[in-house]
Design a protein around this motif. Structure first.
Motif, PDB file in Angstrom:
ATOM      1  N   LEU A   1      66.039  86.836  50.421  1.00  0.00           N
ATOM      2  CA  LEU A   1      64.829  87.653  50.518  1.00  0.00           C
ATOM      3  C   LEU A   1      63.557  86.817  50.763  1.00  0.00           C
ATOM      4  CD1 LEU A   1      65.601  90.103  47.593  1.00  0.00           C
ATOM      5  CD2 LEU A   1      65.720  90.620  50.050  1.00  0.00           C
ATOM      6  N   GLY A   2      63.704  85.491  50.723  1.00  0.00           N
ATOM      7  CA  GLY A   2      62.560  84.618  50.958  1.00  0.00           C
ATOM      8  C   GLY A   2      61.724  84.299  49.728  1.00  0.00           C
ATOM      9  N   TRP A   3      62.276  84.509  48.547  1.00  0.00           N
ATOM     10  CA  TRP A   3      61.534  84.279  47.298  1.00  0.00           C
ATOM     11  C   TRP A   3      62.043  83.069  46.533  1.00  0.00           C
ATOM     12  CZ3 TRP A   3      57.037  86.409  46.224  1.00  0.00           C
ATOM     13  CH2 TRP A   3      56.707  87.614  46.845  1.00  0.00           C
ATOM     14  N   ALA A   4      62.915  82.282  47.110  1.00  0.00           N
ATOM     15  CA  ALA A   4      63.438  81.107  46.392  1.00  0.00           C
ATOM     16  C   ALA A   4      63.254  79.851  47.198  1.00  0.00           C
ATOM     17  CB  ALA A   4      64.913  81.302  46.072  1.00  0.00           C
TER      18      ALA A   4
ATOM     19  N   HIS B   1      59.853  85.726  41.219  1.00  0.00           N
ATOM     20  CA  HIS B   1      61.189  85.136  41.096  1.00  0.00           C
ATOM     21  C   HIS B   1      61.772  85.392  39.700  1.00  0.00           C
ATOM     22  CE1 HIS B   1      64.127  81.872  42.179  1.00  0.00           C
ATOM     23  NE2 HIS B   1      64.232  81.848  40.862  1.00  0.00           N
ATOM     24  N   GLU B   2      60.997  85.128  38.668  1.00  0.00           N
ATOM     25  CA  GLU B   2      61.499  85.285  37.302  1.00  0.00           C
ATOM     26  C   GLU B   2      61.662  86.757  36.925  1.00  0.00           C
ATOM     27  OE1 GLU B   2      62.834  82.723  36.122  1.00  0.00           O
ATOM     28  OE2 GLU B   2      61.830  81.291  37.436  1.00  0.00           O
ATOM     29  N   ILE B   3      60.762  87.612  37.367  1.00  0.00           N
ATOM     30  CA  ILE B   3      60.919  89.052  37.116  1.00  0.00           C
ATOM     31  C   ILE B   3      62.167  89.567  37.830  1.00  0.00           C
ATOM     32  CG2 ILE B   3      59.936  91.331  37.605  1.00  0.00           C
ATOM     33  CD1 ILE B   3      57.173  90.112  36.925  1.00  0.00           C
ATOM     34  N   ALA B   4      62.440  89.046  39.011  1.00  0.00           N
ATOM     35  CA  ALA B   4      63.658  89.442  39.731  1.00  0.00           C
ATOM     36  C   ALA B   4      64.902  89.121  38.901  1.00  0.00           C
ATOM     37  CB  ALA B   4      63.710  88.749  41.081  1.00  0.00           C
ATOM     38  N   HIS B   5      64.910  87.984  38.214  1.00  0.00           N
ATOM     39  CA  HIS B   5      66.048  87.662  37.345  1.00  0.00           C
ATOM     40  C   HIS B   5      66.184  88.709  36.235  1.00  0.00           C
ATOM     41  CE1 HIS B   5      67.013  84.049  39.382  1.00  0.00           C
ATOM     42  NE2 HIS B   5      66.022  83.299  38.895  1.00  0.00           N
ATOM     43  N   HIS B   6      65.075  89.206  35.712  1.00  0.00           N
ATOM     44  CA  HIS B   6      65.114  90.268  34.703  1.00  0.00           C
ATOM     45  C   HIS B   6      65.819  91.512  35.258  1.00  0.00           C
ATOM     46  CE1 HIS B   6      63.828  92.895  31.440  1.00  0.00           C
ATOM     47  NE2 HIS B   6      63.213  93.671  32.294  1.00  0.00           N
ATOM     48  N   PHE B   7      65.638  91.753  36.555  1.00  0.00           N
ATOM     49  CA  PHE B   7      66.275  92.896  37.202  1.00  0.00           C
ATOM     50  C   PHE B   7      67.691  92.580  37.686  1.00  0.00           C
ATOM     51  CE2 PHE B   7      61.820  94.323  37.623  1.00  0.00           C
ATOM     52  CZ  PHE B   7      61.957  95.582  37.065  1.00  0.00           C
ATOM     53  N   GLY B   8      68.181  91.376  37.398  1.00  0.00           N
ATOM     54  CA  GLY B   8      69.554  91.019  37.749  1.00  0.00           C
ATOM     55  C   GLY B   8      69.725  90.432  39.133  1.00  0.00           C
ATOM     56  N   ILE B   9      68.660  90.031  39.772  1.00  0.00           N
ATOM     57  CA  ILE B   9      68.736  89.444  41.112  1.00  0.00           C
ATOM     58  C   ILE B   9      68.905  87.932  40.951  1.00  0.00           C
ATOM     59  CG2 ILE B   9      67.525  89.122  43.303  1.00  0.00           C
ATOM     60  CD1 ILE B   9      66.019  91.760  42.644  1.00  0.00           C
ATOM     61  N   ASP B  10      69.977  87.391  41.539  1.00  0.00           N
ATOM     62  CA  ASP B  10      70.265  85.967  41.368  1.00  0.00           C
ATOM     63  C   ASP B  10      69.540  85.124  42.421  1.00  0.00           C
ATOM     64  OD1 ASP B  10      71.796  86.097  43.729  1.00  0.00           O
ATOM     65  OD2 ASP B  10      73.702  86.115  42.656  1.00  0.00           O
ATOM     66  N   ASP B  11      69.635  83.801  42.256  1.00  0.00           N
ATOM     67  CA  ASP B  11      68.937  82.876  43.150  1.00  0.00           C
ATOM     68  C   ASP B  11      69.392  83.001  44.608  1.00  0.00           C
ATOM     69  OD1 ASP B  11      67.188  81.747  41.302  1.00  0.00           O
ATOM     70  OD2 ASP B  11      68.619  80.206  40.706  1.00  0.00           O
ATOM     71  N   ASP B  12      70.690  83.238  44.832  1.00  0.00           N
ATOM     72  CA  ASP B  12      71.167  83.376  46.207  1.00  0.00           C
ATOM     73  C   ASP B  12      70.502  84.559  46.900  1.00  0.00           C
ATOM     74  OD1 ASP B  12      72.845  81.170  45.968  1.00  0.00           O
ATOM     75  OD2 ASP B  12      74.601  82.387  45.440  1.00  0.00           O
ATOM     76  N   ARG B  13      70.423  85.688  46.205  1.00  0.00           N
ATOM     77  CA  ARG B  13      69.795  86.882  46.800  1.00  0.00           C
ATOM     78  C   ARG B  13      68.292  86.660  46.971  1.00  0.00           C
ATOM     79  NH1 ARG B  13      69.463  90.324  50.492  1.00  0.00           N
ATOM     80  NH2 ARG B  13      68.673  92.357  49.902  1.00  0.00           N
TER      81      ARG B  13
END
Length: 116
Positions: A113-116, A97-109
């Protein structure tokens, strides 16, 4: 569940980082991942990304920026889990989840994707 010792918890975090795969490791840029016991602002917070996502770094550069920071909070994760297996799973989810934020993926996305 009683909190895992810091060294064992850190190993779970390292394993979760390793599990994302080399292609993602190569794309990560100027980011540090640390483990702390808990957030001073929110003791229930599992993880936190602080920085400039890769998708927003158009004016980023010059090597003067401090690294982005991903913090995984040991006590909050251990408190919410009832077994080592749950801790393992929650560490994996939180790290991704936190690495995804580094890549610019927000909580809604992430939710889509099933990661939040």
């Amino acid at each position: 569940m009683n909190p895992l010792p810091a060294t064992r918890f850190e190993r779970l975090v390292a394993d979760a980082i390793d599990s994302i795969g080399e292609p993602f490791h190569q794309l990560m840029d100027n980011v540090v991942i640390v483990v702390e016991d808990e957030s001073a602002d929110d003791p229930d917070l599992l993880g936190l990304y602080e920085g400039i996502p890769l998708t927003e770094r158009d004016t980023y550069g010059g090597g003067l920026e401090l690294p982005d920071r991903i913090t995984i909070f040991r006590l909050a994760i251990c408190d919410m889990c009832t077994s080592i297996e749950e801790i393992h799973d929650e560490v994996q989810i939180t790290v991704v989840h936190e690495i995804a934020h580094h890549f610019g993926i927000d909580d809604d996305r992430l939710h889509e994707l099933g990661w939040a």
